[in-house]
Write a protein that holds these residues in place. Structure first.
Motif, PDB file in Angstrom:
ATOM      1  N   ARG A 606       0.831  -1.198   0.000  1.00 26.35           N
ATOM      2  CA  ARG A 606       0.000   0.000   0.000  1.00 26.35           C
ATOM      3  C   ARG A 606       0.869   1.254   0.000  1.00 26.35           C
ATOM      4  O   ARG A 606       1.959   1.264   0.570  1.00 26.35           O
ATOM      5  CB  ARG A 606      -0.899  -0.013   1.235  1.00 26.35           C
ATOM      6  CG  ARG A 606      -1.861  -1.184   1.262  1.00 26.35           C
ATOM      7  CD  ARG A 606      -2.338  -1.498   2.675  1.00 26.35           C
ATOM      8  NE  ARG A 606      -3.061  -0.381   3.267  1.00 26.35           N
ATOM      9  CZ  ARG A 606      -3.423  -0.329   4.549  1.00 26.35           C
ATOM     10  NH1 ARG A 606      -3.112  -1.322   5.364  1.00 26.35           N
ATOM     11  NH2 ARG A 606      -4.087   0.724   5.012  1.00 26.35           N
ATOM     12  N   PRO A 607       0.395   2.342  -0.631  1.00 22.08           N
ATOM     13  CA  PRO A 607       1.147   3.600  -0.595  1.00 22.08           C
ATOM     14  C   PRO A 607       1.288   4.099   0.844  1.00 22.08           C
ATOM     15  O   PRO A 607       0.450   3.815   1.703  1.00 22.08           O
ATOM     16  CB  PRO A 607       0.279   4.553  -1.426  1.00 22.08           C
ATOM     17  CG  PRO A 607      -0.602   3.671  -2.249  1.00 22.08           C
ATOM     18  CD  PRO A 607      -0.826   2.443  -1.440  1.00 22.08           C
ATOM     19  N   GLN A 608       2.352   4.864   1.087  1.00 20.43           N
ATOM     20  CA  GLN A 608       2.629   5.332   2.433  1.00 20.43           C
ATOM     21  C   GLN A 608       1.785   6.551   2.782  1.00 20.43           C
ATOM     22  O   GLN A 608       1.587   7.456   1.969  1.00 20.43           O
ATOM     23  CB  GLN A 608       4.107   5.673   2.579  1.00 20.43           C
ATOM     24  CG  GLN A 608       5.010   4.449   2.509  1.00 20.43           C
ATOM     25  CD  GLN A 608       6.428   4.781   2.876  1.00 20.43           C
ATOM     26  OE1 GLN A 608       6.679   5.388   3.910  1.00 20.43           O
ATOM     27  NE2 GLN A 608       7.356   4.372   2.032  1.00 20.43           N
ATOM     28  N   ASN A 698       5.871   0.292   5.791  1.00 18.80           N
ATOM     29  CA  ASN A 698       6.432   0.025   4.469  1.00 18.80           C
ATOM     30  C   ASN A 698       7.373  -1.165   4.571  1.00 18.80           C
ATOM     31  O   ASN A 698       8.146  -1.289   5.527  1.00 18.80           O
ATOM     32  CB  ASN A 698       7.191   1.246   3.941  1.00 18.80           C
ATOM     33  CG  ASN A 698       7.579   1.071   2.486  1.00 18.80           C
ATOM     34  OD1 ASN A 698       6.845   0.482   1.704  1.00 18.80           O
ATOM     35  ND2 ASN A 698       8.747   1.559   2.132  1.00 18.80           N
ATOM     36  N   ILE A 699       7.308  -2.059   3.574  1.00 18.04           N
ATOM     37  CA  ILE A 699       8.153  -3.262   3.548  1.00 18.04           C
ATOM     38  C   ILE A 699       8.910  -3.277   2.234  1.00 18.04           C
ATOM     39  O   ILE A 699       8.335  -3.048   1.170  1.00 18.04           O
ATOM     40  CB  ILE A 699       7.319  -4.553   3.673  1.00 18.04           C
ATOM     41  CG1 ILE A 699       6.347  -4.469   4.843  1.00 18.04           C
ATOM     42  CG2 ILE A 699       8.230  -5.762   3.844  1.00 18.04           C
ATOM     43  CD1 ILE A 699       5.386  -5.641   4.913  1.00 18.04           C
ATOM     44  N   GLN A 700      10.191  -3.561   2.298  1.00 17.81           N
ATOM     45  CA  GLN A 700      11.007  -3.742   1.098  1.00 17.81           C
ATOM     46  C   GLN A 700      11.729  -5.079   1.176  1.00 17.81           C
ATOM     47  O   GLN A 700      12.187  -5.483   2.250  1.00 17.81           O
ATOM     48  CB  GLN A 700      12.025  -2.611   0.955  1.00 17.81           C
ATOM     49  CG  GLN A 700      11.409  -1.258   0.648  1.00 17.81           C
ATOM     50  CD  GLN A 700      12.439  -0.185   0.350  1.00 17.81           C
ATOM     51  OE1 GLN A 700      13.631  -0.389   0.551  1.00 17.81           O
ATOM     52  NE2 GLN A 700      11.984   0.967  -0.125  1.00 17.81           N
ATOM     53  N   ALA A 701      11.815  -5.760   0.056  1.00 18.47           N
ATOM     54  CA  ALA A 701      12.498  -7.055   0.004  1.00 18.47           C
ATOM     55  C   ALA A 701      13.136  -7.225  -1.357  1.00 18.47           C
ATOM     56  O   ALA A 701      12.697  -6.633  -2.352  1.00 18.47           O
ATOM     57  CB  ALA A 701      11.528  -8.196   0.289  1.00 18.47           C
ATOM     58  N   VAL A 719      11.581  -3.407   7.243  1.00 10.55           N
ATOM     59  CA  VAL A 719      10.289  -2.821   7.586  1.00 10.55           C
ATOM     60  C   VAL A 719      10.520  -1.458   8.232  1.00 10.55           C
ATOM     61  O   VAL A 719      11.434  -1.294   9.052  1.00 10.55           O
ATOM     62  CB  VAL A 719       9.492  -3.729   8.541  1.00 10.55           C
ATOM     63  CG1 VAL A 719       8.096  -3.158   8.777  1.00 10.55           C
ATOM     64  CG2 VAL A 719       9.394  -5.144   7.996  1.00 10.55           C
ATOM     65  N   MET A 720       9.685  -0.494   7.866  1.00 14.03           N
ATOM     66  CA  MET A 720       9.781   0.854   8.430  1.00 14.03           C
ATOM     67  C   MET A 720       8.377   1.368   8.733  1.00 14.03           C
ATOM     68  O   MET A 720       7.417   1.010   8.045  1.00 14.03           O
ATOM     69  CB  MET A 720      10.487   1.783   7.438  1.00 14.03           C
ATOM     70  CG  MET A 720      10.730   3.197   7.980  1.00 14.03           C
ATOM     71  SD  MET A 720       9.393   4.336   7.559  1.00 14.03           S
ATOM     72  CE  MET A 720       9.679   4.562   5.807  1.00 14.03           C
ATOM     73  N   THR A 721       8.252   2.186   9.768  1.00 14.21           N
ATOM     74  CA  THR A 721       6.980   2.804  10.089  1.00 14.21           C
ATOM     75  C   THR A 721       7.142   4.316  10.190  1.00 14.21           C
ATOM     76  O   THR A 721       8.163   4.806  10.679  1.00 14.21           O
ATOM     77  CB  THR A 721       6.392   2.255  11.396  1.00 14.21           C
ATOM     78  OG1 THR A 721       5.140   2.910  11.651  1.00 14.21           O
ATOM     79  CG2 THR A 721       7.318   2.493  12.584  1.00 14.21           C
ATOM     80  N   LYS A 752      12.889   4.602  10.565  1.00 14.20           N
ATOM     81  CA  LYS A 752      14.089   3.800  10.299  1.00 14.20           C
ATOM     82  C   LYS A 752      13.693   2.387   9.876  1.00 14.20           C
ATOM     83  O   LYS A 752      12.763   1.805  10.427  1.00 14.20           O
ATOM     84  CB  LYS A 752      14.978   3.729  11.541  1.00 14.20           C
ATOM     85  CG  LYS A 752      15.549   5.068  11.977  1.00 14.20           C
ATOM     86  CD  LYS A 752      16.444   4.893  13.196  1.00 14.20           C
ATOM     87  CE  LYS A 752      17.035   6.234  13.633  1.00 14.20           C
ATOM     88  NZ  LYS A 752      17.912   6.080  14.833  1.00 14.20           N
ATOM     89  N   TYR A 753      14.439   1.864   8.902  1.00 15.01           N
ATOM     90  CA  TYR A 753      14.184   0.498   8.455  1.00 15.01           C
ATOM     91  C   TYR A 753      14.841  -0.502   9.396  1.00 15.01           C
ATOM     92  O   TYR A 753      15.998  -0.334   9.791  1.00 15.01           O
ATOM     93  CB  TYR A 753      14.704   0.284   7.032  1.00 15.01           C
ATOM     94  CG  TYR A 753      13.751   0.773   5.966  1.00 15.01           C
ATOM     95  CD1 TYR A 753      12.668  -0.005   5.577  1.00 15.01           C
ATOM     96  CD2 TYR A 753      13.923   2.017   5.373  1.00 15.01           C
ATOM     97  CE1 TYR A 753      11.785   0.443   4.604  1.00 15.01           C
ATOM     98  CE2 TYR A 753      13.038   2.473   4.400  1.00 15.01           C
ATOM     99  CZ  TYR A 753      11.967   1.676   4.022  1.00 15.01           C
ATOM    100  OH  TYR A 753      11.094   2.120   3.067  1.00 15.01           O
ATOM    101  N   THR A 754      14.093  -1.542   9.757  1.00 14.40           N
ATOM    102  CA  THR A 754      14.602  -2.642  10.570  1.00 14.40           C
ATOM    103  C   THR A 754      14.693  -3.884   9.697  1.00 14.40           C
ATOM    104  O   THR A 754      13.733  -4.244   9.007  1.00 14.40           O
ATOM    105  CB  THR A 754      13.673  -2.912  11.766  1.00 14.40           C
ATOM    106  OG1 THR A 754      13.604  -1.741  12.577  1.00 14.40           O
ATOM    107  CG2 THR A 754      14.194  -4.072  12.602  1.00 14.40           C
ATOM    108  N   LYS A 755      15.849  -4.537   9.714  1.00 15.54           N
ATOM    109  CA  LYS A 755      16.080  -5.685   8.839  1.00 15.54           C
ATOM    110  C   LYS A 755      15.645  -6.987   9.514  1.00 15.54           C
ATOM    111  O   LYS A 755      15.742  -7.149  10.728  1.00 15.54           O
ATOM    112  CB  LYS A 755      17.559  -5.772   8.454  1.00 15.54           C
ATOM    113  CG  LYS A 755      18.044  -4.594   7.613  1.00 15.54           C
ATOM    114  CD  LYS A 755      19.514  -4.760   7.243  1.00 15.54           C
ATOM    115  CE  LYS A 755      19.994  -3.599   6.372  1.00 15.54           C
ATOM    116  NZ  LYS A 755      21.419  -3.735   5.996  1.00 15.54           N
TER     117      LYS A 755
END
Length: 924
Positions: A606-608, A698-701, A719-721, A752-755
């Motif tokens: 989904r868009p942020q 937001n999730i990136q992979a 993952v980032m919020t 911040k993104y958490t891996k």
């Protein structure tokens, strides 16, 4: 090379010099234009070959995707033909091509940087094996995604290496031929470049390298300026090594005065190399499946998910009747489905998924369904639906038959993620089983089916079993070509309201669906003519009422313009207006990324929230994008009376539009578009079907390779919020039920993104070419906010057979062929050949590629296969291909026009040793 999202002319946005391998900069040649040029040429060649084989003419009326598809489908394409699936397939390839610059920005092999030639070739070969295996298993989306990445790496070779400077005018075929070695590489201790203080020298390659034809490429330093002594740099502001002696760079990404000739040559060779790779895939898979991979098909895919428990006997019979009617009534027309999918489910079993392009097989499979078992328990409905969503192509229509609530309701979030990811439409036909008790399974109810139908833009139809045959007309309406949604609204409470929508002259078979109980309505056309809900046959059309559905089919001579629908009810209801038209659009929500080659990446989730939403949108018309003009694009909440949100549009040309919406709606929204048909000068409107919403998560992979059967495979993700930090819930599912391990909670910090890492292990006996759809979901602890990412993995067995089938022409008899070609039709010539696969996997298929004669061969199970060709002396060339079981391709070619051979010639004669170069044996 640099990236670009799947919009072929994004490089036209900014002024500047001509560019070939950079996404934004003003040139007309980009990664996408190189890829698109090769794809369109290869698709055109394939379409022409298929048309000629079928005996009909291939003559597109223009260059647009719509016109190419129309011509490719031939005489059966007599109705409206949409180029949307073809355009979507192109965009999937373009998108994955561009993502190489985001996901693998610092990977030398992915770009042939830093002399990583063996590793780069390894990526290409691994990708080609995966593509062929995926196509064999009809996993076309996975094949397209891998193809995009492989083409990026292959194209980068010509821009980043010194192949062009060495004077080569043909592509380096060894990059796609694993049986040929990569040789004459400059080792790490060999200096390759002279110093260029200005950074714009025409050719920095040392003369010693030029004389010895040593292959090298520029070193790229994104985080470090170090490189081996004497080595070339990639060059450019993002390359930190470019200021380390020898300074400068040898990349040909941009066309500048100092490298114009090299740049042009690199573009040409990258295009030709892409064509060679595509041709190898085409020969390995066959013309039909190559075109299916490219989204060229007659019509929609018909997918059924059917409950087979004991009370479903009547429902199964009706589903069978609908399938038979579709097959019998649409056979040979443009509306004939291009593929059939069937997924049965029961309790506790579901599947298997049956896919076929053969209508007779679909009849056979659905005739095997029997109602049995189940009792009064809820069923595995969502598990069966998950199989259909992951197996069917994107934008498919899926029809679910059931009379029970879902036992596997925990899959609901995964199903919504898959609906949004695939943009497929799901319609439920729900009948009540008198003997069933509805048990509480996590508060599951028929309302869950309604939620999924609304999310997808489909129907949730509740009828008695006796009424079901009338309700299934919806399937006949939607299993058709060029289907578009004009308008949709959802109301959760009763209301009295008047809706306005535009119907244009290109629309055919217009149908208004009103779903809800106790609803009154009046439809008014632009001339003021009206028809009320209690008039089954009126001046505007016919109304069919069945269960909670009103199906209003308008007359074929509808009046173009603004129509109005007045509704009055105290119950929830939905309104959907559909029709058939070649005027449509495709879209993706995207986000921009930075780096040496910035671009846009398609959002999987989904868009942020809290920031503008960006869409890449392409509009299609009967004669291509030039036949339509877009006046407005925005986001519309179907459940609200608010209007469409404002947006800014940047016209990229060729029907491609970059849309930015500053204020994104809080609720679920669809994309709404209005424009003008330039052929008639009338206004039109269209809407997307799938509902979307924003999220603060937001999730990136990244998936960087295929998966081996029996071996664990790690999927790193982040993952980032933008909301509150703390512990969040994490879940993951795959459609093959493969074993997975992953953290069930993840601690996030705002901004911040958490891996994290997920590990999946396919069984050791998994068939090569199987694709796995993996969905990762993240939720806040309260469950108020969530987001997802959908990944597609390919399971591919590592192969060691890279030897192409061998062809030995043993006999040619052409002595009867006259020198006077006017007499050739009365005479025949013959050729015999032996084909072998050495110690390989064995030849699987032999097919004629050139020649108007008859090709026959002995059993493919024999170690030595005898082929025989017979043709008229008017057809003087023959070429046939042999494909082994892992996709290696060998060719056999002969021309009696060029041959001075005697009537019976064998390879034992010295003459044939000379002719081997022209006869075979795996020419690229």
């Amino acid at each position: 090379m640099a990236s670009i999202l799947g919009i072929s002319l994004l490089a036209l946005v900014l002024p500047g010099p001509g560019v070939a391998f950079v996404p934004i900069g003003g040139g007309t040649s980009t990664h996408v234009s190189i890829t698109g040029s090769a794809l369109l040429q290869k698709v055109t060649e394939t379409c022409r070959a298929v048309a000629e084989a079928a005996g009909h003419e291939f003559s597109p009326t223009g260059p647009s995707p719509e016109e190419l598809v129309q011509a490719c489908l031939g005489p059966t394409a007599t109705g409206d033909v949409s180029g949307a699936k073809f355009q979507s397939a192109l965009h999937e390839i373009y998108t994955q091509n561009g993502l190489v610059d985001r996901d693998f920005v610092n990977s030398a092999p992915h770009h042939f940087n830093s002399e990583a030639f063996l590793e780069g070739r390894g990526l290409i070969m691994e990708g080609m094996v995966a593509i062929k295996a995926n196509i064999r298993e009809e996993n076309f989306k996975a094949a397209r995604e891998t193809l995009g990445r492989v083409l990026h790496t292959l194209q980068d070779f010509y821009s980043h290496s010194n192949w062009v400077e060495l004077g080569y005018s043909e592509p380096y075929i060894n990059l796609i031929r694993p049986d040929l070695p990569i040789e004459n590489l400059a080792d790490v201790n060999t200096a390759t470049c002279s110093n260029c203080a200005s950074g714009t020298c025409s050719n920095q390659i040392l003369q010693s390298i030029m004389q010895k034809k040593k292959l090298t490429s520029g070193y790229m330093g994104i985080f470090s300026s170090s490189k081996p002594e004497g080595k070339c740099s990639h060059g450019g502001a993002a390359d930190l090594t470019s200021t380390t002696v020898p300074r400068g760079g040898i990349h040909k990404d941009e066309r500048n005065p100092h490298n114009a000739a090299f740049h042009d040559a690199a573009v040409s060779l990258a295009t030709e190399a892409s064509l060679q790779l595509l041709e190898d895939i085409r020969l390995a898979t066959g013309d039909r499946d190559f075109l299916r991979m490219m989204g060229i098909a007659r019509s929609s895919v018909v997918a059924f998910v059917i409950d087979t428990t004991g009370s479903m006997r009547d429902d199964i019979e009706e589903a069978r009747s609908v399938v038979y009617e579709i097959i019998n009534s649409k056979k040979g027309t443009q509306d004939e489905p291009s593929e059939y999918i069937l997924v049965p489910f029961n309790d506790p079993h579901f599947g298997p998924m049956i896919r076929t392009t053969d209508p007779e097989r679909m009849k056979t499979e659905i005739s095997k369904l029997r109602a049995n078992g189940g009792g009064d328990e809820p069923e595995m409905c969502l598990s069966g639906l998950q199989l259909a969503l992951t197996g069917a192509p994107s934008s498919s229509h899926i029809y679910v038959f059931t009379d029970a609530i879902a036992k596997d309701i925990a899959l609901k979030d995964t199903i919504i993620a898959l609906i949004r990811s695939t943009k497929s439409t799901v319609s439920f036909f729900m009948t009540a089983a008198k003997r069933r008790r509805r048990r509480s399974v996590r508060a599951a109810s028929f309302g869950d089916y309604k939620d999924l139908a609304v999310a997808s833009g489909g129907q949730a139809i509740q009828v008695s079993k006796a009424e079901l045959p009338q309700a299934t007309d919806v399937i006949l309406d939607t299993s058709t070509s060029a289907l578009v949604t004009v308008f949709q609204q959802v109301r959760s409470t009763g209301s009295e309201e008047t809706f306005s929508f535009i119907l244009d002259e290109s629309l055919k078979n217009i149908t208004i669906y009103i779903t809800g109980a106790s609803i009154a309505f009046t439809l008014t056309n632009p001339n003021g003519l009206q028809q009320k809900f209690d008039e089954p046959r009126g001046r505007l059309g016919t109304i069919q009422t069945v269960g909670n559905l009103r199906r209003f089919r308008l007359r074929s001579n509808h009046q173009p313009g603004t129509w109005q629908l007045y509704t009055r009810t105290s119950q929830p209801y939905t309104v959907i207006v559909t029709g058939q038209s070649t005027i449509t659009f495709i879209y993706d929500f995207v986000e921009n990324f930075t780096g040496p080659h910035p671009g846009y990446a398609v959002l999987s989730g989904r868009p942020q929230a809290g920031q503008p939403a960006t869409l890449m949108l392409s509009v299609l018309g009967r004669k291509g994008p030039s036949s339509v003009t877009v006046t407005d694009v925005g986001l519309l909440i179907p459940s609200s009376r608010d209007g469409v949100s404002n947006s800014t549009m940047t016209d990229m040309g060729n029907g491609d539009i970059l849309v930015t919406v500053d204020k994104v709606p809080e609720g679920e929204f669809v994309v709404a578009l209005t424009g003008t048909n330039q052929m008639s000068k009338n206004e039109f409107q269209r809407q997307s079907t799938t509902k979307m919403s924003i999220s603060k998560l937001n999730i990136q992979a990244i998936v960087d390779s295929s998966v081996e059967p029996g071996k664990p495979f790690n999927v790193p993700f982040s993952v980032m919020t933008r909301g509150g930090g703390g512990s969040h819930l994490l879940s993951a599912r795959n459609d093959r039920n493969y074993k997975m391990t992953f953290p069930e909670r993840i601690n996030l910090s705002t901004g911040k993104y958490t891996k994290a890492t997920l590990t999946i292990t396919p069984p050791a006996n998994t068939e090569s070419g199987t694709d796995v759809t993996l969905t990762i979901d993240v939720k806040t602890s309260s469950g108020v906010d969530s987001n997802y990412i959908v990944l597609r993995l390919s399971v591919v067995t590592k192969i060691t057979d890279f030897v192409q089938p061998q062809c030995e022409v043993v006999n040619v008899f052409a002595d009867d062929c006259p020198e006077d070609q006017s007499q050739c039709g009365h005479f025949q010539w013959e050729l015999s050949a032996n084909l072998t696969d050495g110690n390989g996997t064995g030849i699987e298929r032999i097919s004629l590629r050139q020649g108007a004669g008859i090709l026959s061969h002995s059993s493919l199970t024999a170690p030595n296969i005898e082929a025989h060709y017979n043709a008229s002396c008017c057809s003087q060339i023959v070429e046939f291909v042999a494909v082994d079981k892992v996709g290696n391709v060998g060719k056999c070619y002969h021309s009696i026009e060029d041959s001075d051979a005697s009537p019976a010639v064998t390879l034992s004669l010295p003459l044939w040793l000379c002719l081997l170069v022209s006869i075979f044996v795996a020419r690229p």
